[in-house]
Design a protein around this motif. Sequence first.
Motif, PDB file in Angstrom:
ATOM      1  N   TYR A  29       0.832  -1.202   0.000  1.00  0.00           N
ATOM      2  CA  TYR A  29       0.000   0.000   0.000  1.00  0.00           C
ATOM      3  C   TYR A  29       0.868   1.254   0.000  1.00  0.00           C
ATOM      4  N   LEU A  30       1.896   1.291   0.827  1.00  0.00           N
ATOM      5  CA  LEU A  30       2.764   2.469   0.892  1.00  0.00           C
ATOM      6  C   LEU A  30       3.500   2.702  -0.426  1.00  0.00           C
ATOM      7  N   SER A  31       3.892   1.633  -1.107  1.00  0.00           N
ATOM      8  CA  SER A  31       4.572   1.799  -2.395  1.00  0.00           C
ATOM      9  C   SER A  31       3.644   2.399  -3.447  1.00  0.00           C
ATOM     10  N   SER A  32       2.350   2.165  -3.318  1.00  0.00           N
ATOM     11  CA  SER A  32       1.409   2.744  -4.282  1.00  0.00           C
ATOM     12  C   SER A  32       1.248   4.244  -4.072  1.00  0.00           C
ATOM     13  N   LEU A  33       1.636   4.747  -2.926  1.00  0.00           N
ATOM     14  CA  LEU A  33       1.541   6.181  -2.653  1.00  0.00           C
ATOM     15  C   LEU A  33       2.716   6.962  -3.221  1.00  0.00           C
ATOM     16  N   LEU A  34       3.822   6.275  -3.525  1.00  0.00           N
ATOM     17  CA  LEU A  34       4.991   6.937  -4.077  1.00  0.00           C
ATOM     18  C   LEU A  34       4.711   7.357  -5.513  1.00  0.00           C
ATOM     19  N   PRO A  35       5.238   8.512  -5.909  1.00  0.00           N
ATOM     20  CA  PRO A  35       5.003   8.936  -7.294  1.00  0.00           C
ATOM     21  C   PRO A  35       5.754   8.054  -8.274  1.00  0.00           C
ATOM     22  N   GLY A  36       5.114   7.723  -9.357  1.00  0.00           N
ATOM     23  CA  GLY A  36       5.733   6.921 -10.402  1.00  0.00           C
ATOM     24  C   GLY A  36       6.413   7.812 -11.420  1.00  0.00           C
ATOM     25  N   CYS A  37       7.115   7.207 -12.306  1.00  0.00           N
ATOM     26  CA  CYS A  37       7.776   7.965 -13.369  1.00  0.00           C
ATOM     27  C   CYS A  37       6.814   8.173 -14.537  1.00  0.00           C
ATOM     28  N   GLU A  38       6.926   9.317 -15.163  1.00  0.00           N
ATOM     29  CA  GLU A  38       6.154   9.608 -16.370  1.00  0.00           C
ATOM     30  C   GLU A  38       7.109   9.592 -17.557  1.00  0.00           C
ATOM     31  N   THR A  39       6.731   8.858 -18.578  1.00  0.00           N
ATOM     32  CA  THR A  39       7.552   8.755 -19.773  1.00  0.00           C
ATOM     33  C   THR A  39       6.834   9.448 -20.922  1.00  0.00           C
ATOM     34  N   ALA A  40       7.569  10.329 -21.602  1.00  0.00           N
ATOM     35  CA  ALA A  40       7.016  11.040 -22.756  1.00  0.00           C
ATOM     36  C   ALA A  40       7.819  10.661 -24.000  1.00  0.00           C
ATOM     37  N   GLU A  41       7.135  10.074 -24.966  1.00  0.00           N
ATOM     38  CA  GLU A  41       7.786   9.680 -26.210  1.00  0.00           C
ATOM     39  C   GLU A  41       7.845  10.886 -27.150  1.00  0.00           C
ATOM     40  N   HIS A  42       9.043  11.156 -27.712  1.00  0.00           N
ATOM     41  CA  HIS A  42       9.224  12.316 -28.587  1.00  0.00           C
ATOM     42  C   HIS A  42       9.354  11.950 -30.062  1.00  0.00           C
ATOM     43  N   ASP A  43       9.932  10.796 -30.330  1.00  0.00           N
ATOM     44  CA  ASP A  43      10.160  10.407 -31.722  1.00  0.00           C
ATOM     45  C   ASP A  43      10.250   8.882 -31.802  1.00  0.00           C
ATOM     46  N   ARG A  44       9.854   8.336 -32.942  1.00  0.00           N
ATOM     47  CA  ARG A  44       9.915   6.881 -33.159  1.00  0.00           C
ATOM     48  C   ARG A  44      10.208   6.637 -34.628  1.00  0.00           C
ATOM     49  N   LEU A  45      11.262   5.849 -34.878  1.00  0.00           N
ATOM     50  CA  LEU A  45      11.641   5.506 -36.240  1.00  0.00           C
ATOM     51  C   LEU A  45      11.804   3.993 -36.348  1.00  0.00           C
ATOM     52  N   THR A  46      11.164   3.396 -37.325  1.00  0.00           N
ATOM     53  CA  THR A  46      11.274   1.959 -37.542  1.00  0.00           C
ATOM     54  C   THR A  46      12.526   1.666 -38.354  1.00  0.00           C
ATOM     55  N   SER A  47      13.218   0.590 -37.994  1.00  0.00           N
ATOM     56  CA  SER A  47      14.457   0.209 -38.681  1.00  0.00           C
ATOM     57  C   SER A  47      14.158  -0.165 -40.134  1.00  0.00           C
ATOM     58  N   PRO A  48      15.172  -0.092 -40.995  1.00  0.00           N
ATOM     59  CA  PRO A  48      14.966  -0.434 -42.411  1.00  0.00           C
ATOM     60  C   PRO A  48      14.420  -1.849 -42.622  1.00  0.00           C
ATOM     61  N   ASP A  49      14.783  -2.802 -41.745  1.00  0.00           N
ATOM     62  CA  ASP A  49      14.266  -4.158 -41.891  1.00  0.00           C
ATOM     63  C   ASP A  49      12.966  -4.373 -41.111  1.00  0.00           C
TER      64      ASP A  49
END
Length: 131
Positions: A29-49
């Motif tokens: 329960y206490l661990s659920s009160l801690l703030p989590g990390c927020e991830t923001a994706e800025h760019d995505r490129l698929t490999s040539p294959d």
Amino acid sequence: MAIPSRFPFRLFAALTVLPALLIGGVLWYLSSLLPGCETAEHDRLTSPDASFDLVIFSRNCGATTGLNTQAALIPAGDELPDDATSFVSIGAEADFDPRWDAYGNIELTLPADATIYRQDDAVAGIAVIYR
């Protein structure tokens, strides 16, 4: 001849298992009160294959982390996991100007004045070229 038990097994089990469950539940329960990390994706490129996605992102884990930009390689089409391990990480908000070159290598531009936390030369057998 058996030695008589002074402590019944059921009482012993109750006195060991119940406190362990109670402590585990309180910690969960206490661990659920801690703030989590927020991830923001800025760019995505698929490999040539089309087997990998090169993802540029930043992660904010509260007041202890500042601006950062990271790059990770994940299977094509997958969501960026919260625990994605980056192969490059800098202490600045930046545009890496990512691209895949004609040979299937990754090319990234790092700012000259940024603090570099991680800078791998290869990831998943793919060379990383820093400009």
